[in-house]
Enzyme design. Structure first.
Site, PDB file in Angstrom:
ATOM      1  N   GLY A  47       0.841  -1.185   0.000  1.00 34.40           N
ATOM      2  CA  GLY A  47       0.000   0.000   0.000  1.00 34.40           C
ATOM      3  C   GLY A  47       0.876   1.234   0.000  1.00 34.40           C
ATOM      4  O   GLY A  47       2.059   1.163   0.362  1.00 34.40           O
ATOM      5  N   GLN A  52       3.210   9.816   1.417  1.00 34.31           N
ATOM      6  CA  GLN A  52       4.468   9.066   1.355  1.00 34.31           C
ATOM      7  C   GLN A  52       5.276   9.387   0.096  1.00 34.31           C
ATOM      8  O   GLN A  52       6.440   8.999   0.007  1.00 34.31           O
ATOM      9  CB  GLN A  52       4.202   7.558   1.430  1.00 34.31           C
ATOM     10  N   CYS A 101       6.345   0.005   7.577  1.00 35.98           N
ATOM     11  CA  CYS A 101       5.932   1.174   6.805  1.00 35.98           C
ATOM     12  C   CYS A 101       7.093   1.622   5.944  1.00 35.98           C
ATOM     13  O   CYS A 101       8.215   1.751   6.432  1.00 35.98           O
ATOM     14  CB  CYS A 101       5.513   2.300   7.752  1.00 35.98           C
ATOM     15  N   LEU A 102       6.802   1.884   4.676  1.00 32.98           N
ATOM     16  CA  LEU A 102       7.845   2.336   3.762  1.00 32.98           C
ATOM     17  C   LEU A 102       8.444   3.665   4.222  1.00 32.98           C
ATOM     18  O   LEU A 102       9.571   3.996   3.862  1.00 32.98           O
ATOM     19  CB  LEU A 102       7.283   2.483   2.345  1.00 32.98           C
ATOM     20  N   HIS A 143      -3.957   1.137   7.846  1.00 35.52           N
ATOM     21  CA  HIS A 143      -2.618   1.742   7.836  1.00 35.52           C
ATOM     22  C   HIS A 143      -2.575   2.925   6.860  1.00 35.52           C
ATOM     23  O   HIS A 143      -2.073   4.005   7.198  1.00 35.52           O
ATOM     24  CB  HIS A 143      -1.605   0.653   7.441  1.00 35.52           C
ATOM     25  N   GLU A 144      -3.142   2.729   5.668  1.00 36.77           N
ATOM     26  CA  GLU A 144      -3.115   3.802   4.658  1.00 36.77           C
ATOM     27  C   GLU A 144      -4.022   4.962   5.064  1.00 36.77           C
ATOM     28  O   GLU A 144      -3.668   6.129   4.895  1.00 36.77           O
ATOM     29  CB  GLU A 144      -3.537   3.270   3.287  1.00 36.77           C
ATOM     30  N   HIS A 147      -2.418   7.199   7.388  1.00 36.32           N
ATOM     31  CA  HIS A 147      -1.460   8.110   6.746  1.00 36.32           C
ATOM     32  C   HIS A 147      -2.135   9.420   6.332  1.00 36.32           C
ATOM     33  O   HIS A 147      -1.526  10.490   6.412  1.00 36.32           O
ATOM     34  CB  HIS A 147      -0.855   7.467   5.494  1.00 36.32           C
TER      35      HIS A 147
HETATM   36 ZN    ZN Z   1       3.007   3.356   5.913  1.00 36.16          ZN
END
Ligand code: ZN
Length: 212
Positions: A47, A52, A101-102, A143-144, A147
Site C-alpha cells: 500500500g 508518502q 511502513c515504507l 494503515h493507509e 497516513h
Molecule cells: Zn506506511
C-alpha cells in the site's frame, strides 16, 4: 509514462499533517495515482498513501492478492473508512500483528487493528467505490487511512513496542525533515529481493506480510 517517486521518511512534515480533500480529479491527480502504482511496486509495498510521496492529498493505493470483492490493485480518492469490528484489546502478537511502513524504513512492530472495515470513496474516473475488507487487507486499509490523517503505525504502538520504537528512532535519527529514499535506486530498506528464496526460513527476515 509513470515515474517512481521518492518516498518520504518519518520526520517529514507532510507525513504528520492531515492530508487535504481532492477537490477536482484532474490530470495531475490521475498522474499522481499512476506514479504511486509504480512507486508502490518498485518499493515492494502492499500500500502507499500520497503523503508518502510528498503530496498532502487524500489518496492511497494498494496491491494485495487477498482482497475479496475489491480489486487486487486499486486506489481510492477521498476515502472514508469505518471500523465494523472493534480492535481486540489484547497484547499484539509480535509476528501476526507486525506492521512495517515504507516511511519508517527497516523497522517493524506489532499493532492491534480492527479485523473488519468498510471503505468508501471515489476512483479516478469519478465512480464510487464501496466495499468491506477483512484480515490483512483490512489492516492495510487502516494503515493507509491513518497516513491521510497524519498518523503512522509507530504512533499507535503501546508499552514495550512504543519504547523500542523510541529507542530505534533516536539511534536512527528518524525525526529529520528532508530525508527520502528512491525505490529501485537506493538499497531496499526491508531487504526485498535479496533473500526471496529464504523468505520463510525463520531467520532474521521480516515477519510481516508487507509494508505499506
Ligand atoms: Zn506506511
Amino acid at each position: 509514462m509513470a515515474t517512481i517517486r521518492p518516498i518520504t521518511v518519518y520526520g517529514e512534515p507532510v507525513l504528520h499533517t492531515r492530508a487535504a480533500e481532492v477537490e477536482v480529479i484532474d490530470h495531475s491527480v490521475r498522474e499522481l495515482i499512476e506514479d504511486m502504482y509504480v512507486t508502490q511496486d518498485a518499493a515492494h509495498g502492499v500500500g502507499l498513501a500520497a503523503p508518502q510521496v510528498g503530496v498532502g492529498l487524500r489518496i492511497f493505493t494498494w496491491t494485495y492478492p487477498d482482497t475479496g470483492d475489491a480489486p487486487n490493485v486499486g486506489h481510492v480518492i477521498n476515502p472514508v473508512l469505518t471500523l465494523l469490528s472493534k480492535p481486540v484489546q489484547a497484547d499484539p502478537d509480535p509476528d501476526a500483528d507486525a506492521e512495517g511502513c515504507l516511511s519508517v524504513p527497516g523497522l517493524g512492530f506489532p499493532v492491534i487493528r480492527s479485523s473488519h472495515v468498510r471503505l468508501t470513496g471515489q476512483r479516478m474516473d469519478g465512480s464510487p467505490l464501496d466495499f468491506e475488507a477483512t484480515g490483512w487487507f483490512a489492516r492495510i486499509l487502516q494503515h493507509e487511512y491513518d497516513h491521510l490523517n497524519g498518523t503512522l503505525y509507530v504512533n499507535r504502538l503501546e508499552g514495550k513496542w512504543a519504547r523500542r520504537w523510541k529507542r530505534s528512532q533516536r539511534s536512527l535519527r528518524m525525526n529529520q525533515p528532508g530525508v527520502t529514499w528512491l525505490p529501485g535506486v537506493d538499497p531496499d530498506p526491508f531487504g526485498h529481493g535479496e533473500d526471496d528464496a529464504h523468505e520463510h526460513d525463520g531467520g532474521d527476515h521480516d515477519h510481516t506480510e508487507g509494508h505499506a
